[in-house]
Design an enzyme around this catalytic site. Structure first.
Site, PDB file in Angstrom:
ATOM      1  N   GLU A 336       0.225  -7.594  -0.877  1.00  0.00           N
ATOM      2  CA  GLU A 336       0.754  -6.228  -1.426  1.00  0.00           C
ATOM      3  C   GLU A 336      -0.432  -5.196  -1.650  1.00  0.00           C
ATOM      4  O   GLU A 336      -0.519  -3.642  -1.016  1.00  0.00           O
ATOM      5  CB  GLU A 336       1.625  -6.363  -2.158  1.00  0.00           C
ATOM      6  CG  GLU A 336       3.060  -6.803  -1.061  1.00  0.00           C
ATOM      7  CD  GLU A 336       3.913  -5.713  -0.719  1.00  0.00           C
ATOM      8  OE1 GLU A 336       3.309  -5.811   0.020  1.00  0.00           O
ATOM      9  OE2 GLU A 336       4.371  -6.315   0.137  1.00  0.00           O
ATOM     10  N   ARG A 340      -2.374  -1.768  -0.016  1.00  0.00           N
ATOM     11  CA  ARG A 340      -1.933  -1.012  -0.531  1.00  0.00           C
ATOM     12  C   ARG A 340      -2.678  -0.219  -0.531  1.00  0.00           C
ATOM     13  O   ARG A 340      -3.068   0.810  -0.841  1.00  0.00           O
ATOM     14  CB  ARG A 340      -0.239  -0.784  -0.861  1.00  0.00           C
ATOM     15  CG  ARG A 340       1.022  -1.496  -0.029  1.00  0.00           C
ATOM     16  CD  ARG A 340       2.239  -1.429  -0.798  1.00  0.00           C
ATOM     17  NE  ARG A 340       3.214  -2.670  -0.579  1.00  0.00           N
ATOM     18  CZ  ARG A 340       4.184  -2.017  -0.459  1.00  0.00           C
ATOM     19  NH1 ARG A 340       5.019  -1.074  -0.691  1.00  0.00           N
ATOM     20  NH2 ARG A 340       5.057  -2.954   0.253  1.00  0.00           N
ATOM     21  N   ASP A 468       5.191 -11.814  10.123  1.00  0.00           N
ATOM     22  CA  ASP A 468       4.498 -10.017  11.915  1.00  0.00           C
ATOM     23  C   ASP A 468       3.697  -9.731  11.938  1.00  0.00           C
ATOM     24  O   ASP A 468       2.686 -10.162  12.762  1.00  0.00           O
ATOM     25  CB  ASP A 468       5.874  -9.185  11.022  1.00  0.00           C
ATOM     26  CG  ASP A 468       5.350  -9.347   9.369  1.00  0.00           C
ATOM     27  OD1 ASP A 468       4.425  -9.850   8.948  1.00  0.00           O
ATOM     28  OD2 ASP A 468       6.537  -8.103   9.532  1.00  0.00           O
ATOM     29  N   GLU A 605       8.065   0.855  11.045  1.00  0.00           N
ATOM     30  CA  GLU A 605       7.955   0.353  12.039  1.00  0.00           C
ATOM     31  C   GLU A 605       8.005   0.904  13.175  1.00  0.00           C
ATOM     32  O   GLU A 605       7.237   0.631  14.073  1.00  0.00           O
ATOM     33  CB  GLU A 605       7.990  -1.066  11.700  1.00  0.00           C
ATOM     34  CG  GLU A 605       7.729  -2.082  10.637  1.00  0.00           C
ATOM     35  CD  GLU A 605       7.750  -1.941   9.539  1.00  0.00           C
ATOM     36  OE1 GLU A 605       9.116  -1.088   8.900  1.00  0.00           O
ATOM     37  OE2 GLU A 605       7.354  -2.687   8.658  1.00  0.00           O
TER      38      GLU A 605
END
Ligand code: DMJ
Length: 703
Positions: A336, A340, A468, A605
């Site tokens: 993360e 980010r 993913d 998405e």
């Protein structure tokens, strides 16, 4: 899985229609008359004929290895018998069908497919058949290789730009900075696995481990040096290696203006009630801290830059410069924080050319290095940025597969931008380890152990949560590093998408919606698709632009339509977090949502995929689809001080506001909306930039 059917040709010694016996009896007289005729020829003619025969044999020997009989030109079609083995039929009017019109996609020979896929790069793709419940119709303008074609309205797709804008073309493939300070002798540019001798491999790994341990000892200095301060190092970088400042013109139409208004509304709520904290809680007018890194500010920087919000960008820049510190005694998640914060800082650096962002990136990169000190080199998921200790998640011994494989774009970019090799070395080592593991048709289980370096047995296979972006980064890393033919990342990607086609893809029985399910325990099919999976159509289309096969394009198109339906079928016209699909015609609905899955977290998405479809085709239909969804966000998620996640998309009067504005709303969802609605679909040049998993821009390199 059964083998392909092959056509075999038998060469018989007998002439056509003759038997073995016939041919034997005819041999002797023929031979004698030939010899007599030869003897009657003058010597000079005998010499000429002899010379011709020798030359013919010589030519034959020379040409055989160069492909007169090139096996790659033989296409092997699987026929309908393989449907039961899980193959997905793809109807295509332009392909040669088998006798019942079904052409099967397969990857028995990966090299052929890589070669063919790469070969297709320069070829115009076939016109696509479009699904219309059970039939396919032609779709006109979905031609991602022809970027300058007219769109559906007959309007030239590439908007005519003012001269000033043209000169602002984003910078081309970057040449990496030359060594200002010699840090390590390790070659970071080898992006394919070779087979070094065992000793050589061990010693390289040892050297890397020693360098890593040394770097972790003092995060305040440049890795590989004893005492060079990061700030001094960045200031000493040659100016010609720094990125060129990029220019954007701001909104040019009403839809873009509406997106900017949504951004400003979000930003002002955040500024008022949550400034410096990770997230805004817009209902309670409070804040939420996850990592204590001002996530919303860092995640928003490049969005503000692209939208031309100079004042807001400068406010964010000042906060990063004065208040963003990584010396905080808190566990953070490697993935993360990488996508980010590191991604956000690097993107801001590349767009603005402001060295401060690079300094912060190196400071952060150093503090995440302890994650790689595991026994296997697969990183631990969590790290305390102050104490520099890394560990597995509290709730599990394993890291998520998508997390350990979704840091490489950022770590490589940091290495290339700063010319400090260690970040790329440790993160590329993860690529190599995961590449070497056994997979199921290229698909990976969603958990991996940092100590053993192996996948968890019987873990789920999914293109949603925890799986993913493994697939996303295979493609994007290949793009980032100059699209080399022999790169294992792209062959893993092609194999994985083939695995998706053969193992995970299904159509609903009545309405024929194409979706991607999951394999529970690695084997039992479950007709469940996370909204997270809706990034895939865009990634597939991006891959097709760079030469991936037509089957990827077909899948992208069909999946995009299904994802759109997950929005449009809800009364709010907002998609749920998870959708389920009917397996049999007896079920009432083809797409349904369970009560616990009905929330919407403002995720990006599907908007991301719409952006790629618009950017690569120029078809404005995708803008209209996005506009419907933007209006739904306005209607059901906008509150007095920002936008909020909701708990229920299934009821317009009971949406259950959740009081949370995620940072990816500003970083991704609003950025992709803004770019989707642009009159210039090439506002971001996808030949020069790649979006990381959090929509931060990183430059493509030439190697
Ligand atoms: C984002 O943080 C990233 O897109 C990540 O890859 C997946 N989840 C969220 C958005 O949904």
């Amino acid at each position: 899985m059964e083998k392909s059917d092959h056509i075999s040709v038998t060469l018989s010694g007998a002439g056509v229609g003759g038997t073995e016996e016939d041919s034997l009896t005819a041999k002797q007289p023929k031979r004698r008359s030939l010899r007599r005729a030869w003897n009657q020829l003058p010597r000079c003619q005998q010499n000429i004929i002899g010379l011709c025969i020798v030359s013919a044999i010589f030519m034959l020997i020379i040409h055989i290895p160069y492909g007169i009989f090139d096996a790659r030109r033989v296409k092997v079609l699987r026929v309908d018998s393989s449907i039961s083995a899980g193959w997905i039929p793809i109807k295509s009017p332009s392909d040669t069908p088998s006798k019942d019109g079904i052409l099967m996609a397969h990857a028995d020979n990966l090299n052929d497919i890589v070669d063919n896929a790469l070969l297709e790069t320069n070829q115009k793709p076939v016109l696509l058949p479009k699904k219309n419940p059970s039939e396919f119709q032609e779709i006109k303008s979905l031609d991602s290789n022809n970027l300058d074609q007219k769109n559906d309205d007959g309007v030239e797709s590439a908007a005519v730009l003012p001269e000033s804008q043209k000169s602002n073309a984003l910078q081309g493939p970057l040449v990496d900075a030359p060594n200002k300070i010699s840090i390590q002798e390790i070659n970071i540019n080898d992006n394919h696995i070779e087979s070094p001798s065992v000793d050589a491999k061990a010693s390289t790994e040892d050297v890397e481990r020693v360098a890593l341990e040394a770097a972790v000892l003092n995060p305040r200095v440049v890795p590989g040096t004893n005492n060079i301060a990061i700030n001094d190092f960045v200031n000493s970088l040659d100016t010609y290696t720094l990125p060129q400042k990029q220019h954007f013109h701001g909104a040019t139409n009403e839809r873009q203006t509406s997106v900017i208004a949504a951004f400003k509304h979000s930003w002002s709520g955040y500024k008022k009630y949550a400034w410096g904290h990770d997230n805004l809680k817009p209902l309670s007018q409070g804040s939420h801290d996850w990592f204590g890194l001002g996530l919303t500010i860092v995640d928003s920087l490049d969005t503000m830059y692209i939208m031309g919000l100079e004042d807001e960008f400068n406010e964010g820049r000042e906060w990063v410069n004065n208040f963003l510190t990584f010396d905080i005694n808190r566990d953070v998640n490697l993935f993360e924080v990488t996508i980010r914060v590191l991604g956000g800082l690097l993107s801001a650096y590349h767009l603005s050319g402001d060295k401060m962002f690079l300094t912060k990136s190196i400071e952060l990169g150093n503090r995440m290095l302890p994650c790689f000190l595991s026994a296997s080199g697969i990183p631990f998921s969590d790290v305390n940025l102050a104490s520099m200790s890394a560990h597995s998640p509290k709730w599990s011994p394993d890291s998520s597969t998508s997390e350990v494989t979704t840091i490489q774009l950022e770590f490589r970019d940091l290495s290339r931008s700063a010319n400090i090799s260690i970040y790329e070395i440790v993160s590329h080592a993860v690529n190599k380890k995961v590449h070497a593991l056994e997979k199921i048709n290229g698909l990976v289980p969603i958990f991996i152990n940092a100590n053993t370096g192996t996948f968890r047995n019987y873990a789920t296979i999914s293109l949603g949560a925890r799986g993913d972006s493994y697939y996303e980064y295979l493609l994007k890393q290949w793009l980032q590093t100059g699209r080399k033919r022999d790169d294992f990342l792209i062959s893993d990607y092609i194999r994985a998408i083939d695995g998706v086609l053969t193992k995970l893809l299904r159509r609903t029985p009545k309405e024929q919606h194409v979706y991607i399910g999951e394999l529970i325990n690695g084997k039992d099919f479950k007709p469940k698709m996370d909204h997270l999976t809706c990034y895939l159509p865009g990634t597939l289309l991006l891959g097709h632009k760079f030469g991936m096969p037509t089957s990827h394009l077909l899948l992208a198109r069909d999946l995009l339509e299904t994802c759109y339906q997950t929005y449009m079928r809800q009364p709010t016209q907002l998609a749920p977090e998870i959708s389920y699909f009917a397996l049999t015609a007896n079920e009432e609905q083809d797409i349904y949502v369970k009560p616990n899955d009905a929330h919407n977290l403002l995720r990006p998405e599907f908007i991301e995929s719409l952006y790629y479809f618009y950017a690569l085709t120029g078809n404005r239909t995708y803008q209209d689809m996005g506009w419907n969804i933007f209006q739904a966000f306005e209607k059901y998620t906008k509150v007095a001080y920002g936008y909020t996640s909701i708990g229920n998309v299934k009821h317009v009067f009971n949406t259950r506001l959740r009081d949370m504005m995620e940072s990816f709303w500003l970083s991704e969802t609003l950025k992709y909306f803004y770019l989707l609605f642009s009159d210039n679909r090439k506002e971001i040049d996808l030949d020069k930039w790649v979006f990381n998993s959090e929509a931060h821009l990183l430059p493509l390199r030439n190697h």
